[in-house]
Structures are given as structure tokens and as C-alpha cells.
Write an enzyme that holds these catalytic residues in place. Structure first.
Site, PDB file in Angstrom:
ATOM      1  N   LEU A   1       0.883  -1.164   0.000  1.00  0.00           N
ATOM      2  CA  LEU A   1       0.000   0.000   0.000  1.00  0.00           C
ATOM      3  C   LEU A   1       0.921   1.214   0.000  1.00  0.00           C
ATOM      4  O   LEU A   1       1.873   1.260   0.787  1.00  0.00           O
ATOM      5  CB  LEU A   1      -0.860   0.031   1.272  1.00  0.00           C
ATOM      6  CG  LEU A   1      -2.258  -0.571   1.239  1.00  0.00           C
ATOM      7  CD1 LEU A   1      -2.901  -0.434   2.613  1.00  0.00           C
ATOM      8  CD2 LEU A   1      -3.131   0.083   0.190  1.00  0.00           C
ATOM      9  N   ASP A   2       0.658   2.202  -0.853  1.00  0.00           N
ATOM     10  CA  ASP A   2       1.582   3.331  -0.879  1.00  0.00           C
ATOM     11  C   ASP A   2       1.478   4.148   0.411  1.00  0.00           C
ATOM     12  O   ASP A   2       0.524   4.032   1.176  1.00  0.00           O
ATOM     13  CB  ASP A   2       1.381   4.190  -2.131  1.00  0.00           C
ATOM     14  CG  ASP A   2       0.048   4.910  -2.186  1.00  0.00           C
ATOM     15  OD1 ASP A   2      -0.254   5.658  -1.241  1.00  0.00           O
ATOM     16  OD2 ASP A   2      -0.686   4.740  -3.171  1.00  0.00           O
ATOM     17  N   LYS A   3       2.473   4.975   0.649  1.00  0.00           N
ATOM     18  CA  LYS A   3       2.605   5.702   1.917  1.00  0.00           C
ATOM     19  C   LYS A   3       1.373   6.539   2.231  1.00  0.00           C
ATOM     20  O   LYS A   3       0.973   6.666   3.393  1.00  0.00           O
ATOM     21  CB  LYS A   3       3.846   6.602   1.861  1.00  0.00           C
ATOM     22  CG  LYS A   3       4.124   7.349   3.154  1.00  0.00           C
ATOM     23  CD  LYS A   3       5.334   8.255   3.040  1.00  0.00           C
ATOM     24  CE  LYS A   3       5.046   9.446   2.160  1.00  0.00           C
ATOM     25  NZ  LYS A   3       6.128  10.466   2.201  1.00  0.00           N
TER      26      LYS A   3
ATOM     27  N   SER B   1      -1.707   5.987   1.418  1.00  0.00           N
ATOM     28  CA  SER B   1      -2.935   5.201   1.540  1.00  0.00           C
ATOM     29  C   SER B   1      -2.960   4.489   2.894  1.00  0.00           C
ATOM     30  O   SER B   1      -1.928   4.307   3.533  1.00  0.00           O
ATOM     31  CB  SER B   1      -3.033   4.173   0.412  1.00  0.00           C
ATOM     32  OG  SER B   1      -3.042   4.811  -0.850  1.00  0.00           O
TER      33      SER B   1
END
Length: 248
Positions: A102-104, A106
């Protein structure tokens, strides 16, 4: 003594996926009995295997966790520029890593495990394993937006088209979407292509596992029927968890 390929062994140690293990070997970060490892070589549990000079051992007890990743935590183990890494915020007795990022910016459900085979299966796009998100955007959602998103979007910068997906409107600026692939920052790219900017992404489900009962920063171990179902849906076969099914 059973011999297995080095990348499979590292995956079973919970170090990373097999693909990432091959990369670590190519980068010279893996040694076997004091010598630089080579891709494709076979090892046994009696060999001394080190990654980044640290010894690793296979743990036959497999662990799967559901973790509610907060905004600001980076899915990485070795980024000196990341303010908060997964390894900083999760302290668990067994070495575990993430199955899908999961990107930072999100938040939401992240699956953590020491089962490299499970990671491999969950990260293969061909498996079409479902991931469900709630997304908030900067302007009102229209029927045309929903129709185009569901049909798939051509992402010019990646020269790829996203798969058809399920999407439904939740509120004036909020929608729910179910994806079956893992294109980098996919939802943000899809929305941007249609002139929308994402304000919030929360992943609420991966395959059969959900965020239910978790607050940001909390985790729970997956056990019983939920774990059996996860392994079955990711291709291990009914009732076969790691240790019982080692066929690839």
C-alpha cells in the site's frame, strides 16, 4: 537432507518473495556457507545462509497477520529516506513481510506473513485475487466516471490498460472499487486520467480478509476458517496450508 532452490528457501524464511530473492542474489547480498550465492543453486537447512550478512533460518510455523496500515507508513524494509517503515511499526516475534504493498499516502489492510509461497501466489496478477478499496476524490462522481472506470483505463505513462473492475458510488465524492491486479498506484493513476484527484484511499479487503475490528496501527493473527479459506482461494487447495502442500 531435502535440497530446495535458494529463492524458495528464502521465501520460506519470510525474507521476501522468490522474485525478490533472485534480485538479492544478483545484487550479491546473499551468501551460502561464506560464498556468494548464485541464482538457481540448491541449499539445505544445514547450510549457513546469510542475507545482508545476517543469518536466516526457515520457520516451519507459518504466520499470517491482518494489519491496519496508517497513512504515512511506507511498505519497505530498507529505505533510509522513509520516515516510518513497516519494520519500525510492527514488532512481531517471527520475521514477517508484506504480501502486496500500500503506498505511503494510503491506509488500510495489509497482509503480513512469513510464508513466501503465499506471498508469491497473492502477488501474481494471473491469480486475479480481489482487493477492495474505499476512495474519496476531489469532485462529484458521475455516471460516466463510474462507467469508464469499470471498463478499464488506458494508462499512458505505463503503456498499459487496467482490467475491468467492479465499482459503485458510496457518496457524492466517494466510491468503492474491487481490483484484481496490482499496477503501481493504480487507483490514483486511473482517477487522474479522468480528471479526478484522490483525497483518500482505504483498502478494506484482500481476498477474504477484512479490516473488521482493527484500528490504525493494530493487527490480528489470521486463524481457523479464515486462514483455511485464504489458502484455498489463493490456490493451495482445500485444507492445505503451508507445510502440508509444498508443491509449486
Amino acid at each position: 537432507m531435502e535440497e530446495i532452490r535458494l529463492n524458495k528457501y528464502l521465501a520460506e524464511c519470510g525474507i521476501c518473495s522468490r522474485r525478490d530473492a533472485d534480485r538479492l542474489v544478483m545484487e550479491g547480498k546473499v551468501t551460502v556457507n561464506g560464498k556468494a550465492a548464485v541464482n538457481g543453486q540448491k541449499v539445505t537447512p544445514n547450510d549457513e545462509i546469510r542475507v545482508n550478512s545476517k543469518p536466516v533460518k526457515r520457520n516451519d510455523k507459518k504466520t499470517v497477520l491482518c494489519y491496519y496500515k496508517p497513512v504515512g507508513v511506507t511498505c519497505t524494509e530498507r529505505d533510509e529516506h522513509a520516515k516510518y517503515k513497516i519494520t519500525d511499526v510492527i514488532k512481531y516475534p517471527v520475521r514477517i513481510t508484506y504480501a502486496g504493498r500500500l503506498d505511503k499516502d494510503s491506509e488500510g489492510l495489509l497482509i503480513l506473513t512469513n510464508d513466501g509461497d503465499l506471498i508469491d501466489r497473492m502477488m501474481r496478477g494471473a491469480g486475479r485475487h480481489e482487493k477492495e478499496y474505499i476512495v474519496k476524490v476531489n469532485k462529484e462522481i458521475t455516471g460516466n466516471f463510474l462507467e469508464r472506470m469499470s471498463a478499464g483505463i488506458y494508462l499512458k505513462d505505463l503503456d498499459t490498460a487496467t482490467r475491468e473492475c467492479r465499482i459503485e458510488k458510496e457518496g457524492k465524492f466517494t466510491f468503492r472499487i474491487v481490483l484484481t491486479q496490482g499496477v503501481n498506484r493504480q487507483i490514483r493513476r486511473m482517477c487522474r486520467t479522468l480528471g479526478y484527484e484522490v483525497r483518500m484511499i482505504k483498502r478494506v479487503r484482500v481476498v477474504n480478509l477484512t479490516l473488521d475490528g482493527l484500528k490504525p496501527g493494530q493487527y490480528r493473527e489470521v486463524k481457523g476458517e479464515a486462514l483455511e479459506t485464504l489458502y484455498r482461494l489463493t490456490g493451495f487447495g482445500q485444507g492445505n496450508q503451508k507445510g502440508e502442500n509444498r508443491n509449486e
